[in-house]
Design an enzyme around this catalytic site. Structure first.
Site, PDB file in Angstrom:
ATOM      1  N   LYS A  63      76.197  32.141  71.854  1.00  0.00           N
ATOM      2  CA  LYS A  63      75.114  31.680  70.979  1.00  0.00           C
ATOM      3  C   LYS A  63      75.205  32.399  69.623  1.00  0.00           C
ATOM      4  CE  LYS A  63      72.067  35.111  73.111  1.00  0.00           C
ATOM      5  NZ  LYS A  63      70.986  35.312  74.097  1.00  0.00           N
ATOM      6  N   TYR A 118      69.757  50.348  41.857  1.00  0.00           N
ATOM      7  CA  TYR A 118      68.351  49.946  41.691  1.00  0.00           C
ATOM      8  C   TYR A 118      67.416  51.052  42.161  1.00  0.00           C
ATOM      9  CZ  TYR A 118      69.923  45.151  40.879  1.00  0.00           C
ATOM     10  OH  TYR A 118      70.507  44.037  40.376  1.00  0.00           O
TER      11      TYR A 118
HETATM   12  C1  LIG Z   1      71.670  36.209  75.037  1.00  0.00           C
HETATM   13  C2  LIG Z   1      71.549  36.094  76.513  1.00  0.00           C
HETATM   14  C3  LIG Z   1      72.459  36.727  77.369  1.00  0.00           C
HETATM   15  C4  LIG Z   1      73.523  37.693  76.875  1.00  0.00           C
HETATM   16  O1  LIG Z   1      72.919  38.951  76.642  1.00  0.00           O
HETATM   17  P1  LIG Z   1      73.813  40.240  76.253  1.00  0.00           P
HETATM   18  O2  LIG Z   1      72.824  41.360  76.245  1.00  0.00           O
HETATM   19  O3  LIG Z   1      74.367  39.973  74.900  1.00  0.00           O
HETATM   20  O4  LIG Z   1      74.856  40.379  77.292  1.00  0.00           O
HETATM   21  C5  LIG Z   1      72.358  36.485  78.725  1.00  0.00           C
HETATM   22  N1  LIG Z   1      71.393  35.682  79.219  1.00  0.00           N
HETATM   23  C6  LIG Z   1      70.478  35.082  78.434  1.00  0.00           C
HETATM   24  C7  LIG Z   1      69.423  34.221  79.044  1.00  0.00           C
HETATM   25  C8  LIG Z   1      70.508  35.276  77.058  1.00  0.00           C
HETATM   26  O5  LIG Z   1      69.590  34.685  76.291  1.00  0.00           O
END
Ligand SMILES: *Cc1c(COP(=O)(O)O)cnc(C)c1O
Length: 358
Positions: free
Chosen positions: A35, A255
């Site tokens: 994702k 800045y």
């Molecule tokens: C993002 C996500 C993961 C992966 O989590 P990590 O901590 O990056 O391993 C796993 N399960 C769900 C439901 C998620 O939303």
């Protein structure tokens, strides 16, 4: 000429990390979580590098469709499921699994007319209290899914941990027991573990692990490093020095003019800033690796540039590489200075950063 700033992605590191996770969870299949554009690494880059993964996890339908359009044929799972009934035919057309965590989704499934049933992962709220069905709703929802012709059987089962990144926190054991008890004896595959679950809670590995951050070579635990688990950082964020300047004691830079040098020194200007996703709130002392030395950020990070104190004897020159994070400067270390997590740093890079797969 390589563009800069750029995120160099090592497909070998990604493959190593997947192999490492298979070693850690030998009985489990792996949904590689890609994702948010593969946590900033490029979701298609990652999916192509990890073509031996058993599936990929996404947060939005658009992300899944991008992988399908890019030729990925593996199992895809929407970790939060679908949001509108109009998405259901697309799940069927593109063969995408969905989480079901809410009664609104159940209703949409019951009312849909689909060419083929959809593979679902019923999400239990075992203690995260963000998404998922509570134990007192579970039996009814499970039965309604069983009765729903639009739903493929068996129904898969999942949950998500709130504190798995705290290896000493007993809350994860309670969540695990809650889930196991609620789902005992039911058909269907089970998936509980994110990266931290897979690394620290072996009894949570079960049929499918869902690692994200660990695949990128980064530890999910504050104060820890991917390397401690024999994981290899997959991203190197690289830019260049575009100026090296003589700087006098007492002079400020940037800045707000709030940082002042206590000595005559040389400052380097690196072509990266918050317009690239490097955080504006990175404080003085946040390390940048230049010619093998950790040099500190000084002054305020601006949109396109940041300044570092190279030191009075510095021999660095315009055109030299600057590593913002990568194998030689773990992103976890940089995140600790900025008081955030490595997840946020890698995910927040903007489209101005070229993502290059090697
Ligand atoms: C993002 C996500 C993961 C992966 O989590 P990590 O901590 O990056 O391993 C796993 N399960 C769900 C439901 C998620 O939303």
């Amino acid at each position: 000429m390589k563009p800069f700033p750029r995120a160099e992605i090592s497909s070998r590191a990604l493959q190593h990390n997947l192999a490492r996770l298979r070693e850690i969870a030998p009985a489990s299949k792996v949904i590689a979580v890609v994702k948010a554009n593969g946590y900033g690494h490029g979701s298609l880059n990652v999916a192509k590098s990890l073509s031996s993964a058993d599936g990929f996890g996404l947060a939005r339908l658009e992300e899944a469709l991008e992988l399908r359009a890019g030729g990925v044929t593996a199992k895809l799972l929407l970790l939060e499921g679908f949001f509108r009934s109009t998405e259901l035919p697309l799940l069927v057309e593109h063969d995408i699994d969905t989480v079901v965590h809410h009664k609104s989704q159940l209703q949409m499934l019951e009312q849909a007319k689909l060419d083929k049933p959809v593979t679902v992962w019923l999400k239990v709220d075992s203690g995260m209290h963000r998404l998922g069905f509570r134990s007192d709703e579970f039996a009814e929802v499970y039965q309604r899914l069983l009765d729903c012709p639009q739903v493929a059987k068996p129904i898969n089962l999942m949950t998500h941990f709130a504190c798995a990144d705290e290896p000493d926190n007993d809350y994860t054991r309670k969540q695990l027991e809650h889930f196991n008890q609620l789902t005992a004896g039911l058909d269907g595959d089970r998936s509980l573990a994110n990266s931290a679950g897979a690394l620290y809670w072996p009894s949570s590995q079960q049929n499918w692990i869902r690692p994200g951050i660990a695949l990128y070579g980064v530890s999910p635990v504050v104060g820890d490093r991917g390397a401690n688990h024999d994981l290899q950082p997959a991203m190197s964020l690289v830019s260049q020095l575009i100026a090296v300047r003589e700087h006098k004691a007492g002079e400020s830079v940037g800045y707000g003019s709030f940082w002042r040098s206590s000595r005559d020194t040389r400052l380097g200007v690196v072509a990266i800033g918050y317009g690239d996703g490097y955080p504006r709130n990175a404080p003085e002392g946040t390390p940048v690796l230049i010619n093998g030395r950790r040099v500190p950020v000084v002054g305020r990070v601006s949109m396109d540039m940041l300044t570092v104190d190279l030191g009075p004897d510095a021999r660095d020159a315009v055109g030299d590489d600057a590593l913002l994070w990568g194998p030689a400067l773990p992103v976890e270390e940089v995140a600790a200075h900025i008081e955030t997590v490595a997840y946020e740093l890698v995910t927040k890079l903007t489209p101005r950063v070229a993502v290059c797969l090697d």
